[in-house]
Scaffold this motif. Structure first.
Motif, PDB file in Angstrom:
ATOM      1  N   GLY A 172      -5.178  -6.183 -16.313  1.00  0.00           N
ATOM      2  CA  GLY A 172      -4.517  -6.144 -15.019  1.00  0.00           C
ATOM      3  C   GLY A 172      -5.266  -6.961 -13.990  1.00  0.00           C
ATOM      4  N   ALA A 173      -4.541  -7.634 -13.091  1.00  0.00           N
ATOM      5  CA  ALA A 173      -5.222  -8.440 -12.075  1.00  0.00           C
ATOM      6  C   ALA A 173      -4.295  -8.768 -10.913  1.00  0.00           C
ATOM      7  N   TYR A 174      -4.901  -8.873  -9.733  1.00  0.00           N
ATOM      8  CA  TYR A 174      -4.324  -9.585  -8.613  1.00  0.00           C
ATOM      9  C   TYR A 174      -5.052 -10.921  -8.546  1.00  0.00           C
ATOM     10  N   VAL A 175      -4.310 -12.013  -8.556  1.00  0.00           N
ATOM     11  CA  VAL A 175      -4.901 -13.353  -8.555  1.00  0.00           C
ATOM     12  C   VAL A 175      -4.397 -14.114  -7.344  1.00  0.00           C
ATOM     13  N   GLY A 176      -5.329 -14.705  -6.599  1.00  0.00           N
ATOM     14  CA  GLY A 176      -4.961 -15.400  -5.379  1.00  0.00           C
ATOM     15  C   GLY A 176      -5.220 -16.885  -5.418  1.00  0.00           C
ATOM     16  N   GLY A 179     -15.738  -4.539 -20.178  1.00  0.00           N
ATOM     17  CA  GLY A 179     -14.986  -3.333 -19.852  1.00  0.00           C
ATOM     18  C   GLY A 179     -14.315  -3.314 -18.501  1.00  0.00           C
ATOM     19  N   THR A 180     -14.041  -4.492 -17.930  1.00  0.00           N
ATOM     20  CA  THR A 180     -13.308  -4.560 -16.660  1.00  0.00           C
ATOM     21  C   THR A 180     -11.826  -4.642 -16.977  1.00  0.00           C
ATOM     22  N   THR A 181     -11.106  -3.590 -16.667  1.00  0.00           N
ATOM     23  CA  THR A 181      -9.695  -3.509 -17.042  1.00  0.00           C
ATOM     24  C   THR A 181      -8.754  -4.023 -15.961  1.00  0.00           C
ATOM     25  N   ARG A 182      -9.210  -4.013 -14.704  1.00  0.00           N
ATOM     26  CA  ARG A 182      -8.402  -4.542 -13.588  1.00  0.00           C
ATOM     27  C   ARG A 182      -9.325  -5.302 -12.643  1.00  0.00           C
ATOM     28  N   SER A 183      -8.804  -6.384 -12.068  1.00  0.00           N
ATOM     29  CA  SER A 183      -9.611  -7.238 -11.195  1.00  0.00           C
ATOM     30  C   SER A 183      -8.799  -7.747 -10.016  1.00  0.00           C
ATOM     31  N   CYS A 184      -9.488  -8.023  -8.923  1.00  0.00           N
ATOM     32  CA  CYS A 184      -8.931  -8.794  -7.815  1.00  0.00           C
ATOM     33  C   CYS A 184      -9.731 -10.092  -7.757  1.00  0.00           C
ATOM     34  N   VAL A 192      -0.021  -8.303 -13.826  1.00  0.00           N
ATOM     35  CA  VAL A 192      -0.671  -9.430 -13.142  1.00  0.00           C
ATOM     36  C   VAL A 192       0.215  -9.876 -11.989  1.00  0.00           C
ATOM     37  N   LYS A 193      -0.348  -9.832 -10.777  1.00  0.00           N
ATOM     38  CA  LYS A 193       0.433 -10.107  -9.570  1.00  0.00           C
ATOM     39  C   LYS A 193      -0.318 -11.073  -8.648  1.00  0.00           C
ATOM     40  N   PRO A 194       0.418 -11.796  -7.814  1.00  0.00           N
ATOM     41  CA  PRO A 194      -0.238 -12.646  -6.812  1.00  0.00           C
ATOM     42  C   PRO A 194      -0.736 -11.832  -5.623  1.00  0.00           C
ATOM     43  N   ILE A 195      -1.699 -12.397  -4.919  1.00  0.00           N
ATOM     44  CA  ILE A 195      -2.255 -11.764  -3.720  1.00  0.00           C
ATOM     45  C   ILE A 195      -2.557 -12.862  -2.707  1.00  0.00           C
ATOM     46  N   ILE A 196      -2.245 -12.627  -1.451  1.00  0.00           N
ATOM     47  CA  ILE A 196      -2.505 -13.613  -0.390  1.00  0.00           C
ATOM     48  C   ILE A 196      -4.017 -13.743  -0.213  1.00  0.00           C
ATOM     49  N   THR A 197      -4.531 -15.009  -0.214  1.00  0.00           N
ATOM     50  CA  THR A 197      -5.981 -15.206  -0.300  1.00  0.00           C
ATOM     51  C   THR A 197      -6.489 -16.322   0.614  1.00  0.00           C
ATOM     52  N   PRO A 198      -6.563 -16.083   1.927  1.00  0.00           N
ATOM     53  CA  PRO A 198      -7.321 -17.015   2.765  1.00  0.00           C
ATOM     54  C   PRO A 198      -8.804 -16.878   2.412  1.00  0.00           C
ATOM     55  N   ARG A 199      -9.490 -17.983   2.197  1.00  0.00           N
ATOM     56  CA  ARG A 199     -10.883 -17.835   1.764  1.00  0.00           C
ATOM     57  C   ARG A 199     -11.680 -17.001   2.761  1.00  0.00           C
ATOM     58  N   PHE A 200     -11.754 -17.461   3.983  1.00  0.00           N
ATOM     59  CA  PHE A 200     -12.259 -16.665   5.098  1.00  0.00           C
ATOM     60  C   PHE A 200     -11.966 -17.415   6.376  1.00  0.00           C
ATOM     61  N   VAL A 201     -12.205 -16.782   7.511  1.00  0.00           N
ATOM     62  CA  VAL A 201     -11.804 -17.354   8.798  1.00  0.00           C
ATOM     63  C   VAL A 201     -12.360 -18.760   9.025  1.00  0.00           C
ATOM     64  N   GLY A 244      -9.639   1.467  -8.021  1.00  0.00           N
ATOM     65  CA  GLY A 244      -8.361   1.605  -8.722  1.00  0.00           C
ATOM     66  C   GLY A 244      -7.211   1.963  -7.802  1.00  0.00           C
ATOM     67  N   LYS A 245      -7.506   2.645  -6.680  1.00  0.00           N
ATOM     68  CA  LYS A 245      -6.446   3.018  -5.730  1.00  0.00           C
ATOM     69  C   LYS A 245      -5.682   1.799  -5.214  1.00  0.00           C
ATOM     70  N   PHE A 246      -6.351   0.645  -5.206  1.00  0.00           N
ATOM     71  CA  PHE A 246      -5.681  -0.572  -4.754  1.00  0.00           C
ATOM     72  C   PHE A 246      -4.544  -0.954  -5.701  1.00  0.00           C
ATOM     73  N   PHE A 247      -4.652  -0.534  -6.962  1.00  0.00           N
ATOM     74  CA  PHE A 247      -3.648  -0.844  -7.978  1.00  0.00           C
ATOM     75  C   PHE A 247      -2.614   0.272  -8.138  1.00  0.00           C
ATOM     76  N   GLY A 248      -2.790   1.363  -7.418  1.00  0.00           N
ATOM     77  CA  GLY A 248      -1.895   2.513  -7.556  1.00  0.00           C
ATOM     78  C   GLY A 248      -2.619   3.670  -8.207  1.00  0.00           C
ATOM     79  N   LYS A 249      -1.970   4.327  -9.156  1.00  0.00           N
ATOM     80  CA  LYS A 249      -2.603   5.442  -9.869  1.00  0.00           C
ATOM     81  C   LYS A 249      -3.380   4.885 -11.051  1.00  0.00           C
ATOM     82  N   VAL A 250      -4.578   4.405 -10.751  1.00  0.00           N
ATOM     83  CA  VAL A 250      -5.445   3.747 -11.731  1.00  0.00           C
ATOM     84  C   VAL A 250      -6.873   4.197 -11.475  1.00  0.00           C
ATOM     85  N   GLY A 251      -7.643   4.379 -12.566  1.00  0.00           N
ATOM     86  CA  GLY A 251      -9.067   4.663 -12.410  1.00  0.00           C
ATOM     87  C   GLY A 251      -9.457   6.107 -12.632  1.00  0.00           C
ATOM     88  N   SER A 252      -8.540   6.917 -13.134  1.00  0.00           N
ATOM     89  CA  SER A 252      -8.823   8.319 -13.396  1.00  0.00           C
ATOM     90  C   SER A 252      -7.987   8.769 -14.590  1.00  0.00           C
TER      91      SER A 252
END
Length: 427
Positions: A148-152, A120-125, A189-198, A362-370
């Motif tokens: 829906g997803a942001y994929v990095g 039941g996960t409809t959107r993911s980062c 489905v959109k790209p997202i900038i993804t440095p693993r970590f510092v 969901g706010k990260f995706f816009g009007k999502v989650g309600s």
């Protein structure tokens, strides 16, 4: 655009943090991919619309997972007796090496996407690996599934095995290629900038990624203050900067565009103030934090400060793809934090947790989650009749029962952006 239609059932969602909106035997009117309105009694003007009557079922917003690692799906449940840094060396990095093989990537990534649908996960980062072609494949599989997803594409150029390192120039070139090709390819489905970590990114690479984020108007995801050893390592790498968060900020990777930082267990007060100012999101990942001995994030405190917070499975530091499992774990650790804080940080309520797992992330995706007017219609239809219910329960009690004792078999239908999503193909 789809026609208008109606779904009927026992509707429960959280418009505000900690407060349920409940419509027993209620109606949601959907216009294309958007919620038009929710009613206890259906107005006559909608009497000619098609009604999908789900009877006694619960209807809740789809779950939003704002932090996971798709290539670590094969490692679920493995190596969880280690802390973060040794775990990365022993399990994570050797597994991620395999994604240069596109056939292997397709096998794992299709199973991962199907598992998200199942629970039941409809959107993911999602983090992929450094490999651009398998990252593109993952985006294609999400789009094919209708989720829906942001994929990095992950960026790393230091402090990792040689087989997972790129030069800063190569890393930026490959990231730019992905942004050019996939920035407008799919609606969900959109790209997202993804440095693993510092620790795994030179400042030169981080700064170049910050510039790409601004140039392409693309959000950012990474990790922050997960583990004490990790924080000490960052201080050695960047002795002239105030703290861990300031490294991202100096590189233009903290809130200049929408940003998710996973974990944030050990934030300093200055870091909290900076993240509030930048309106950054925190991905709270209680399963992973427990499994890797990272600590208990002070979520109540961070909520009081006004930070944006959602939940993440953090596969495979987290051991379950189920967001319901993450909600239950989040409730438990909030009670431990309540005791640890001399009972100043109140435990999170189920209504607050539902908010974090839906509208919060969901706010990260816009009007999502309600199910508010104008929100995209992402929903789960839950049949809880198989659970151990021997007395009349309220809608909110039924939801709680499902979260703690239900599983994927109770999720009967899944909607994303107004469309019913069938079982994805597994290759």
């Amino acid at each position: 655009m789809q026609d208008e239609y109606i779904v009927k059932g026992n509707i429960i969602f959280t418009k505000e943090l900690g407060k349920y909106e409940i419509f027993e035997n209620g109606y949601i009117v959907i216009d294309g991919k958007f919620v038009k309105s929710v009613y206890k009694e259906l107005p006559k003007k909608f009497s000619k619309l098609k009604i999908l009557d789900y009877g006694h079922a619960l209807i809740i917003p789809g779950f939003i997972d704002i932090h996971s690692h798709a290539p670590q799906f094969p490692n679920l449940g493995l190596g969880l007796d280690k802390e973060l840094m040794p775990w990365l060396d022993s399990y994570t990095f050797p597994e991620e090496k395999k994604y240069s093989d596109i056939d292997y990537a397709k096998k794992v990534y299709s199973a991962f996407v199907k598992s998200l649908w199942k629970y039941g996960t409809t959107r993911s980062c999602v983090f992929a690996t450094i490999h651009k072609n398998s990252t593109k494949l993952l985006m294609d599989l999400f789009a094919e599934a209708g989720l829906g997803a942001y994929v990095g594409k992950v960026n790393m150029n230091r402090n990792a095995p040689e087989y997972l390192l790129e030069s800063a120039e190569e890393s930026i070139h490959n990231t730019k290629e992905l942004l050019d090709e996939y920035g407008k390819k799919y609606e969900l489905v959109k790209p997202i900038i993804t440095p693993r970590f510092v620790p795994t990114c030179s400042f030169e690479l981080l700064k170049s990624l910050g510039e790409l984020s601004k140039k392409y108007n693309v959000p950012v995801q990474s990790h922050l203050s997960e583990n004490l050893s990790e924080i000490s390592f960052v201080k050695k790498l960047h002795p002239k900067l105030k703290n861990y968060a300031s490294v991202y900020n100096e590189a233009g990777l903290l809130g200049d565009l929408p940003t998710i930082m996973a974990h944030c267990i050990w934030l300093e007060e200055e870091e909290i103030e900076l993240m509030v100012k930048k309106e950054a999101f925190i991905a709270h990942c209680p399963n992973s934090n427990n499994n890797l001995s990272s600590g208990i994030a002070p979520i109540r405190k961070l909520m009081k400060k006004g930070l944006n917070i959602g939940l993440g499975t953090d596969i495979s530091g987290g051991h379950s793809v189920s967001m319901a499992n993450v909600i239950a774990s989040c409730a438990q650790v909030s009670k431990l934090k309540w005791l640890e804080s001399n009972k100043s940080d109140k435990p999170l309520t189920t209504a607050e947790l539902l908010y974090l797992a839906t509208k919060g992330g969901g706010k990260f995706f816009g009007k999502v989650g309600s199910f508010e007017e104008g929100y995209e219609f992402d929903a789960l239809i839950i049949d809880d009749s198989s659970l151990s219910i021997f007395k009349p329960l309220s809608v909110e009690e039924r939801l709680e029962k499902f979260i703690y004792t239900g599983d994927d078999r109770n999720i009967k239908e899944i909607y994303v952006a107004g469309k019913k999503i069938e079982e994805p193909k597994q290759y």
